[in-house]
Design an enzyme around this catalytic site. Structure first.
Site, PDB file in Angstrom:
ATOM      1  N   HIS A  89       0.816  -1.220   0.000  1.00 49.36           N
ATOM      2  CA  HIS A  89       0.000   0.000   0.000  1.00 49.36           C
ATOM      3  C   HIS A  89       0.850   1.271   0.000  1.00 49.36           C
ATOM      4  O   HIS A  89       0.307   2.377  -0.074  1.00 49.36           O
ATOM      5  CB  HIS A  89      -0.995  -0.007   1.174  1.00 49.36           C
ATOM      6  CG  HIS A  89      -0.417   0.334   2.499  1.00 49.36           C
ATOM      7  ND1 HIS A  89       0.049  -0.610   3.386  1.00 49.36           N
ATOM      8  CD2 HIS A  89      -0.234   1.529   3.109  1.00 49.36           C
ATOM      9  CE1 HIS A  89       0.483  -0.014   4.483  1.00 49.36           C
ATOM     10  NE2 HIS A  89       0.325   1.292   4.342  1.00 49.36           N
TER      11      HIS A  89
ATOM     12  N   ASP B 220       0.416  -7.721   2.482  1.00 53.55           N
ATOM     13  CA  ASP B 220       0.810  -6.330   2.241  1.00 53.55           C
ATOM     14  C   ASP B 220       2.328  -6.265   2.065  1.00 53.55           C
ATOM     15  O   ASP B 220       3.058  -5.877   2.976  1.00 53.55           O
ATOM     16  CB  ASP B 220       0.345  -5.457   3.409  1.00 53.55           C
ATOM     17  CG  ASP B 220       0.509  -3.975   3.135  1.00 53.55           C
ATOM     18  OD1 ASP B 220       0.672  -3.606   1.960  1.00 53.55           O
ATOM     19  OD2 ASP B 220       0.470  -3.192   4.098  1.00 53.55           O
TER      20      ASP B 220
ATOM     21  N   SER C 295       4.748   3.145   7.551  1.00 51.03           N
ATOM     22  CA  SER C 295       4.372   1.980   6.762  1.00 51.03           C
ATOM     23  C   SER C 295       5.463   1.598   5.781  1.00 51.03           C
ATOM     24  O   SER C 295       6.125   2.449   5.185  1.00 51.03           O
ATOM     25  CB  SER C 295       3.080   2.246   5.990  1.00 51.03           C
ATOM     26  OG  SER C 295       1.970   1.946   6.778  1.00 51.03           O
TER      27      SER C 295
END
Length: 256
Positions: free
Chosen positions: A65, A108, A202
């Site tokens: 992402h 992810d 992230s």
């Protein structure tokens, strides 16, 4: 290098409880300049995408992402305003994924081939892939340029680091209804709260025993809450896929 004041003003934050795509370390302190040699920063002139980890001279591991257009990959960076002589900038030549990038609950992971190899230096060096999965209770290190306060954002000029632990996966399953016991993820944090990855972190690493065991993926919208640990992609489950891709087998199958 873009000044931090300019960068902060241009950040496009996409906030949801299930995304830490622009998050930083809550409850940490400035990283020692020599301890984050594998940490990379992903952004362009208008958006901070997150972090990543150099795993060899040509490859970076991040979260799916965190992918974005016109993304630049900064290595050897510490202070936004004072880039050191070791700083190197690359772009992605190829990107590989294991799932639909619109969902980050599971799988992810993004593997990036750089447009040209980097040169190892005082502030740039790869981090090893895991030889075995971490056990519950393991001491781990998190790091990133994400916000150091939550829910109000405060972005630092330097990366912050903190220590957390691998927790029972069931704790994250209770905290997040969307997380299943079969997901290829790790649950990590501090049960009482106060220390956590957050917006901007992230894609960055969860380092245990000197190896990248996790990739910062998602968690609660407010970082550092008690009984709301972070969810990290479990890198060990993807090591065969990663090695196959790097070896040139681009048709390698992702773990189910």
């Amino acid at each position: 290098m873009v000044l931090i004041s300019v960068l902060a003003s241009l950040l496009v934050l996409q906030l949801s409880y299930a995304q830490k795509s622009s998050e930083l370390v809550i409850g940490g302190a400035e990283c020692n300049i020599n301890e984050h040699r594998s940490l990379v920063l992903l952004y362009n002139s208008s958006r901070l995408f997150g972090g990543g980890t150099l795993i060899n001279k040509e490859w970076v591991l991040s979260a799916a992402h965190c992918d974005g257009e016109n993304m630049k990959i900064y290595l050897g960076l510490h202070h936004f305003r004072l880039p050191n002589k070791d700083r190197q900038i690359r772009v992605a030549k190829e990107k590989y994924f294991c799932r639909d990038r619109k969902s980050i609950v599971d799988k992810d992971i993004m593997l990036i081939k750089l447009n040209k190899p980097v040169n190892n230096s005082t502030h740039i060096a790869p981090l090893s892939l895991p030889s075995s999965p971490p056990s519950v209770g393991s001491d781990c290190r998190i790091m990133g340029w994400g916000t150091i306060t939550s829910p109000n954002d405060t972005y630092p000029k330097v990366p912050h680091c903190a220590n957390i632990n691998i927790l029972e996966h069931s704790l994250c399953e209770r905290a997040y209804n969307d997380l299943s016991a079969s997901s290829r993820t790790l649950c990590a944090g501090i049960e009482k709260g106060g220390i956590d990855t957050c917006k901007g972190d992230s894609g960055g690493p969860l380092i245990c025993n000197g190896q990248i065991q996790g990739i910062v993926s998602w968690g609660d919208e407010v970082c550092g809450k008690p009984n709301k640990p972070g969810v990290y992609t479990k890198v060990f489950d993807y090591t065969d896929w990663i090695r196959n891709i790097i070896a040139g087998n681009t048709a390698a199958t992702c773990p189910q």
